[in-house]
Design a protein around this motif. Structure first.
Motif, mmCIF file in Angstrom:
data_model
loop_
_atom_site.group_PDB
_atom_site.id
_atom_site.type_symbol
_atom_site.label_atom_id
_atom_site.label_comp_id
_atom_site.label_asym_id
_atom_site.label_seq_id
_atom_site.Cartn_x
_atom_site.Cartn_y
_atom_site.Cartn_z
ATOM 1 N N LEU A 393 1.098 -1.201 0.033
ATOM 2 C CA LEU A 393 -0.206 -0.055 -0.256
ATOM 3 C C LEU A 393 1.033 1.055 -0.222
ATOM 4 O O LEU A 393 0.382 2.243 -0.726
ATOM 5 N N GLY A 394 1.496 1.430 1.217
ATOM 6 C CA GLY A 394 3.162 2.429 0.399
ATOM 7 C C GLY A 394 3.578 2.784 -0.620
ATOM 8 O O GLY A 394 3.342 3.095 -1.273
ATOM 9 N N LEU A 395 3.859 1.414 -1.473
ATOM 10 C CA LEU A 395 4.430 1.533 -2.995
ATOM 11 C C LEU A 395 3.103 2.203 -3.790
ATOM 12 O O LEU A 395 3.821 2.850 -4.635
ATOM 13 N N ALA A 396 2.031 1.880 -2.903
ATOM 14 C CA ALA A 396 1.114 2.028 -4.098
ATOM 15 C C ALA A 396 0.924 3.639 -4.071
ATOM 16 O O ALA A 396 1.156 4.725 -4.793
ATOM 17 N N PHE A 397 0.188 4.046 -2.887
ATOM 18 C CA PHE A 397 0.738 5.866 -3.335
ATOM 19 C C PHE A 397 2.169 5.793 -2.996
ATOM 20 O O PHE A 397 1.730 7.783 -3.871
ATOM 21 N N GLY A 398 3.192 5.406 -3.286
ATOM 22 C CA GLY A 398 4.174 5.842 -3.241
ATOM 23 C C GLY A 398 3.901 6.797 -5.224
ATOM 24 O O GLY A 398 4.710 7.484 -5.711
ATOM 25 N N GLY A 399 4.287 5.925 -5.364
ATOM 26 C CA GLY A 399 3.692 5.258 -7.076
ATOM 27 C C GLY A 399 3.033 6.094 -7.422
ATOM 28 O O GLY A 399 2.837 7.020 -8.139
ATOM 29 N N GLY A 400 1.709 6.287 -6.590
ATOM 30 C CA GLY A 400 0.560 7.130 -7.185
ATOM 31 C C GLY A 400 1.157 8.634 -7.127
ATOM 32 O O GLY A 400 0.593 9.974 -7.533
ATOM 33 N N LEU A 401 1.483 8.703 -5.690
ATOM 34 C CA LEU A 401 2.064 10.410 -5.580
ATOM 35 C C LEU A 401 2.987 11.012 -6.541
ATOM 36 O O LEU A 401 3.194 12.348 -7.060
ATOM 37 N N ILE A 402 3.890 10.311 -7.092
ATOM 38 C CA ILE A 402 5.017 10.277 -8.487
ATOM 39 C C ILE A 402 3.802 10.841 -9.110
ATOM 40 O O ILE A 402 4.619 11.595 -10.173
ATOM 41 N N GLY A 403 3.124 10.120 -9.851
ATOM 42 C CA GLY A 403 2.671 9.742 -10.760
ATOM 43 C C GLY A 403 1.672 11.570 -10.462
ATOM 44 O O GLY A 403 1.680 11.919 -11.734
ATOM 45 N N PHE A 404 0.586 11.408 -9.563
ATOM 46 C CA PHE A 404 0.484 12.900 -9.903
ATOM 47 C C PHE A 404 0.623 14.104 -8.978
ATOM 48 O O PHE A 404 0.303 14.982 -10.106
ATOM 49 N N LEU A 405 1.982 13.499 -8.264
ATOM 50 C CA LEU A 405 2.481 14.738 -8.129
ATOM 51 C C LEU A 405 3.287 15.362 -9.835
ATOM 52 O O LEU A 405 3.327 17.009 -9.964
ATOM 53 N N LEU A 406 4.296 14.407 -10.482
ATOM 54 C CA LEU A 406 4.644 15.417 -11.950
ATOM 55 C C LEU A 406 3.485 15.794 -12.553
ATOM 56 O O LEU A 406 2.991 16.707 -13.396
ATOM 57 N N SER A 407 2.618 15.237 -12.789
ATOM 58 C CA SER A 407 1.144 15.870 -13.608
ATOM 59 C C SER A 407 1.290 17.332 -13.031
ATOM 60 O O SER A 407 0.698 18.185 -13.746
ATOM 61 N N TRP A 408 0.834 17.237 -11.435
ATOM 62 C CA TRP A 408 0.611 18.590 -10.628
ATOM 63 C C TRP A 408 1.891 19.905 -11.786
ATOM 64 O O TRP A 408 1.536 20.977 -11.875
ATOM 65 N N GLY A 409 2.858 18.980 -11.264
ATOM 66 C CA GLY A 409 4.097 20.510 -11.795
ATOM 67 C C GLY A 409 4.284 20.457 -13.430
ATOM 68 O O GLY A 409 4.889 21.080 -13.405
ATOM 69 N N GLY A 410 3.261 19.482 -13.748
ATOM 70 C CA GLY A 410 3.375 20.119 -15.410
ATOM 71 C C GLY A 410 4.744 19.101 -16.415
ATOM 72 O O GLY A 410 5.095 19.741 -16.947
ATOM 73 N N TYR A 411 5.208 17.967 -15.111
ATOM 74 C CA TYR A 411 6.068 17.613 -16.181
ATOM 75 C C TYR A 411 5.754 16.815 -17.735
ATOM 76 O O TYR A 411 4.899 16.087 -17.597
#
Length: 489
Positions: A393-411
């Motif tokens: 679950l930590g891996l999933a939230f970590g991977g999900g946060l990476i994807g969502f934060l990259l989108s938030w930053g306009g990556y």
């Protein structure tokens, strides 16, 4: 009653092969135990460190879809993890309960991992479906081998200090797996692919999986099961979970497992992006940067049992986590132009994390001992299944946060230079966000409460019950004792 202990509904429980007090194991067996997780991480570390990058920059799907893929599989894990733990607890074979899974599952796991890093020439929708299916298959097979492996750590010795030593060897050898993966994967991708990253990733991961199979084989051949969990054939896994939920130490360990996994996977997943876009390194430089972090973590892991031999492991965990928080804050304020300074602080972050890693896994077994001491039941497979689920679950939230934060930053992977918002998002994922998570983790370990003196008393009590005592079986539906046992001093 000799080496039999009455528990639950009166089932006899053999404590160990040779008696409760036989806790010491050989260095070869510790190495063998560590090789099992080294094999796991030849695939799992690839998911943690490179799958997000592979999906976004090679496979060609959006960061938001990547985050959705990682999170969706955890819904399935909520069912499959406790079921796998219950199946492992009920396994009977000439090799024990948990070792057979280390023998038979790694081959299909390796195949699934190679397929996961394969890029079919399909439509965008077809590629997304393929990513869901192959990631799901890999996750299920990883569950089938890793839950029994983690449970194995609770039954090869009953000595809580020896468990720290075993876990230290485990994570040193996990570090070796990371070194092989980090120093070899991207250069192999570049060399084998010769400009075709998709082909390079597929073949390079195939080679890594072959190495993993040898590691699993060594683990199976050298490790033995000694502490025999209670027979639970008459119980169902959901009732087992309710019994475990009555153990407050297990509940706290679940939160610690989740928080530690979340901050680690978030940081590790962001490291490649940070080395690439913030530090401006190429493939070789990225491998060196990440590899140095692994070396730092290995050094901390190797140091951990030396410190915990003199200081309570709970205090060591809290102190190393506090230093990890300070180092993470320091890395945030270091500009990317100071390559040597940033790399040094990154190594320190991993060093302090390495000190706490084997301790957290030893505490899982301590929580299980506490549950048996208090509630008269030992549910090794289901207990570690819960921990592994929260880790994933930590891996999933970590991977999900990476994807969502990259989108938030306009990556945008197609740009030659990322914007300031994307660079900030990458830096936050590596530094301040994991630091904030570590603050919550330290609060949880403080609430856990059990120190080394407490565990020494619990171990003595369990040994005395095994050798000299009988106590009345439980009368309640859950198999817990009718009255609470006294809390350790």
């Amino acid at each position: 009653m000799g080496d039999l202990l009455e528990a639950g509904r009166g089932d006899p429980i053999p404590r160990t092969e040779t008696g409760m007090g036989k806790g010491s194991i050989s260095t070869l067996e510790k190495i063998g135990f560590g090789m099992g997780d080294a094999g796991n991480n030849m695939t799992f570390a690839a998911v943690v460190m490179y799958l997000s990058y592979f999906y976004t920059d090679v496979y060609g799907i959006s960061p938001a879809v990547v985050g959705t893929i990682f999170l969706s599989m955890r819904v399935v894990d909520a069912v499959t993890d406790p079921l796998m733990g219950a199946i492992a607890d009920r396994t009977r074979s000439r090799w024990g309960r948990f070792r057979p899974w280390i023998l038979f599952i790694p081959v299909p796991l390796a195949i699934a991992c190679v397929l996961m890093f394969t890029t079919p020439d399909w439509s965008d929708q077809g590629k997304i479906i393929y990513a869901f299916v192959t990631y799901g298959a890999m996750s299920l097979l990883y569950t089938a081998v890793n839950i029994p492996y983690c449970a194995l750590g609770g039954v090869i010795t009953d000595d809580h200090r020896e468990r720290v030593s075993c876990q230290s060897w485990r994570f040193v050898l996990v570090g070796v797996a990371y070194l092989i993966l980090n120093s070899g994967l991207l250069p192999l991708v570049e060399w084998i692919g010769d400009g075709d990253e998709a082909r390079g990733f597929q073949i390079a991961m195939g080679l890594m999986c072959v190495i993993a199979l040898f590691m699993f084989g060594f683990c199976f051949a050298t490790v033995r099961e000694r502490v025999t969990p209670p027979a639970q054939n008459s119980r169902n896994p959901w009732r087992d979970l309710r019994t475990l939920a009555a153990n407050p130490k297990w509940r706290i360990i679940l939160s610690i497992t989740f928080l530690q996994a979340l901050q680690f996977f978030l940081r590790q997943g962001a490291a490649v992006y940070y080395a690439d876009w913030v530090l401006g390194l190429g493939a070789t430089g990225i491998s060196i940067f990440v590899t140095l972090g692994v070396v730092g973590k290995m050094a901390g892991t190797a140091l951990s049992p030396l410190i915990t031999g003199r200081v309570s492991k709970r205090q060591v965990f809290m102190a190393s986590t506090a230093l990890l928080i300070l180092a993470s804050i320091g890395l945030f304020v270091v500009p990317g132009s100071l390559l040597v300074v940033a790399t040094t602080v990154f190594v320190l972050v991993n060093f302090f994390h390495g000190i706490g890693t084997p301790i957290s896994w030893a505490l899982m077994a301590d929580a299980e001992d506490y549950g048996e001491w208090r509630h008269r039941h030992r549910l090794t497979g289901v207990s570690f299944a819960g921990n592994l689920f929260f880790l994933k679950l930590g891996l999933a939230f970590g991977g999900g946060l990476i994807g969502f934060l990259l989108s938030w930053g306009g990556y945008d992977a197609d740009l030659e230079q990322q914007g300031s918002s994307a660079l900030l998002a990458i830096t936050l994922m590596l530094t301040l966000i994991p630091a904030a998570i570590c603050v919550a983790m330290n609060v949880a370990i403080w609430a856990f409460g059990l120190g080394d003196a407490d565990m020494d008393r619990i171990r003595r009590d369990l040994q005395a019950r095994s050798e000299d005592r009988e106590y009345a079986p439980s009368q309640d539906e859950e198999g817990a004792s009718n009255g609470p046992a006294p809390r350790p001093s």
